[in-house]
Design a protein around this motif. Sequence first.
Motif, PDB file in Angstrom:
ATOM      1  N   LEU A   1      31.278   0.486 -35.851  1.00 38.61           N
ATOM      2  CA  LEU A   1      30.558  -0.226 -34.799  1.00 38.61           C
ATOM      3  C   LEU A   1      30.482  -1.718 -35.092  1.00 38.61           C
ATOM      4  CD1 LEU A   1      27.526   2.197 -34.296  1.00 38.61           C
ATOM      5  CD2 LEU A   1      29.680   2.138 -33.019  1.00 38.61           C
ATOM      6  N   ASP A   2      30.492  -2.526 -34.018  1.00 38.07           N
ATOM      7  CA  ASP A   2      30.307  -3.958 -34.209  1.00 38.07           C
ATOM      8  C   ASP A   2      28.816  -4.256 -34.357  1.00 38.07           C
ATOM      9  OD1 ASP A   2      29.128  -4.122 -31.608  1.00 38.07           O
ATOM     10  OD2 ASP A   2      31.075  -4.563 -30.709  1.00 38.07           O
ATOM     11  N   VAL A   3      28.491  -5.486 -34.729  1.00 37.44           N
ATOM     12  CA  VAL A   3      27.103  -5.864 -35.024  1.00 37.44           C
ATOM     13  C   VAL A   3      26.192  -5.636 -33.822  1.00 37.44           C
ATOM     14  CG1 VAL A   3      25.604  -7.814 -35.594  1.00 37.44           C
ATOM     15  CG2 VAL A   3      27.722  -7.461 -36.860  1.00 37.44           C
ATOM     16  N   ALA A   4      26.628  -6.030 -32.633  1.00 37.19           N
ATOM     17  CA  ALA A   4      25.790  -5.872 -31.435  1.00 37.19           C
ATOM     18  C   ALA A   4      25.485  -4.401 -31.163  1.00 37.19           C
ATOM     19  CB  ALA A   4      26.462  -6.512 -30.230  1.00 37.19           C
ATOM     20  N   THR A   5      26.482  -3.550 -31.332  1.00 39.13           N
ATOM     21  CA  THR A   5      26.281  -2.118 -31.096  1.00 39.13           C
ATOM     22  C   THR A   5      25.356  -1.527 -32.148  1.00 39.13           C
ATOM     23  OG1 THR A   5      28.485  -2.012 -30.100  1.00 39.13           O
ATOM     24  CG2 THR A   5      27.455   0.082 -30.725  1.00 39.13           C
ATOM     25  N   LYS A   6      25.506  -1.959 -33.402  1.00 39.53           N
ATOM     26  CA  LYS A   6      24.615  -1.478 -34.467  1.00 39.53           C
ATOM     27  C   LYS A   6      23.172  -1.856 -34.158  1.00 39.53           C
ATOM     28  CE  LYS A   6      27.891  -1.443 -38.308  1.00 39.53           C
ATOM     29  NZ  LYS A   6      28.242  -2.025 -39.621  1.00 39.53           N
ATOM     30  N   LYS A   7      22.955  -3.080 -33.683  1.00 39.97           N
ATOM     31  CA  LYS A   7      21.597  -3.493 -33.326  1.00 39.97           C
ATOM     32  C   LYS A   7      21.055  -2.656 -32.176  1.00 39.97           C
ATOM     33  CE  LYS A   7      21.910  -8.187 -35.091  1.00 39.97           C
ATOM     34  NZ  LYS A   7      21.887  -9.630 -34.788  1.00 39.97           N
ATOM     35  N   GLY A   8      21.908  -2.294 -31.237  1.00 38.24           N
ATOM     36  CA  GLY A   8      21.501  -1.413 -30.145  1.00 38.24           C
ATOM     37  C   GLY A   8      21.111  -0.036 -30.654  1.00 38.24           C
ATOM     38  N   VAL A   9      21.878   0.481 -31.610  1.00 45.19           N
ATOM     39  CA  VAL A   9      21.557   1.775 -32.221  1.00 45.19           C
ATOM     40  C   VAL A   9      20.201   1.699 -32.921  1.00 45.19           C
ATOM     41  CG1 VAL A   9      22.214   3.414 -34.035  1.00 45.19           C
ATOM     42  CG2 VAL A   9      23.944   2.552 -32.448  1.00 45.19           C
ATOM     43  N   LEU A  10      19.954   0.603 -33.643  1.00 44.23           N
ATOM     44  CA  LEU A  10      18.672   0.459 -34.335  1.00 44.23           C
ATOM     45  C   LEU A  10      17.510   0.430 -33.349  1.00 44.23           C
ATOM     46  CD1 LEU A  10      19.456  -2.098 -37.183  1.00 44.23           C
ATOM     47  CD2 LEU A  10      19.353   0.387 -37.308  1.00 44.23           C
ATOM     48  N   ASN A  11      17.706  -0.206 -32.197  1.00 45.72           N
ATOM     49  CA  ASN A  11      16.655  -0.208 -31.169  1.00 45.72           C
ATOM     50  C   ASN A  11      16.389   1.208 -30.678  1.00 45.72           C
ATOM     51  OD1 ASN A  11      16.131  -2.968 -31.197  1.00 45.72           O
ATOM     52  ND2 ASN A  11      17.709  -3.405 -29.680  1.00 45.72           N
ATOM     53  N   LYS A  12      17.451   1.975 -30.454  1.00 46.65           N
ATOM     54  CA  LYS A  12      17.296   3.369 -30.045  1.00 46.65           C
ATOM     55  C   LYS A  12      16.576   4.170 -31.130  1.00 46.65           C
ATOM     56  CE  LYS A  12      21.454   3.633 -27.203  1.00 46.65           C
ATOM     57  NZ  LYS A  12      22.785   4.272 -27.081  1.00 46.65           N
ATOM     58  N   CYS A  13      16.907   3.906 -32.385  1.00 49.24           N
ATOM     59  CA  CYS A  13      16.267   4.610 -33.501  1.00 49.24           C
ATOM     60  C   CYS A  13      14.765   4.350 -33.513  1.00 49.24           C
ATOM     61  CB  CYS A  13      16.863   4.162 -34.840  1.00 49.24           C
ATOM     62  SG  CYS A  13      18.559   4.672 -35.102  1.00 49.24           S
ATOM     63  N   GLN A  14      14.386   3.114 -33.293  1.00 43.19           N
ATOM     64  CA  GLN A  14      12.960   2.775 -33.280  1.00 43.19           C
ATOM     65  C   GLN A  14      12.250   3.460 -32.120  1.00 43.19           C
ATOM     66  OE1 GLN A  14      13.288  -1.511 -33.423  1.00 43.19           O
ATOM     67  NE2 GLN A  14      13.051  -1.529 -35.647  1.00 43.19           N
ATOM     68  N   GLN A  15      12.896   3.544 -30.964  1.00 37.68           N
ATOM     69  CA  GLN A  15      12.319   4.241 -29.817  1.00 37.68           C
ATOM     70  C   GLN A  15      12.163   5.727 -30.123  1.00 37.68           C
ATOM     71  OE1 GLN A  15      14.938   3.356 -26.555  1.00 37.68           O
ATOM     72  NE2 GLN A  15      14.319   1.199 -26.470  1.00 37.68           N
TER      73      GLN A  15
END
Length: 69
Positions: free
Chosen positions: A47-61
């Motif tokens: 995954l690229d950096v932007a997608t990884k950050k999106g995954v982390l947001n989903k993880c927090q949710q």
Amino acid sequence: MSVEYHQPIDNPEDVASPCVRNCCLNEQDVCLGCFRHIDEIMAWRQLDVATKKGVLNKCQQRQQQHQNK
């Protein structure tokens, strides 16, 4: 319990894996250690950096939803 995310030491531009070495998948194939879906875990390195950050947001949710049960 709150998942802590750390920056990788070797490449500060990248996003570190949120893995906490406490893997246990629920019925939806979401890890109750880091709250990533199994597909996100398997694809993490590609995954690229932007997608990884999106995954982390989903993880927090997901973590918040799990704690509110």
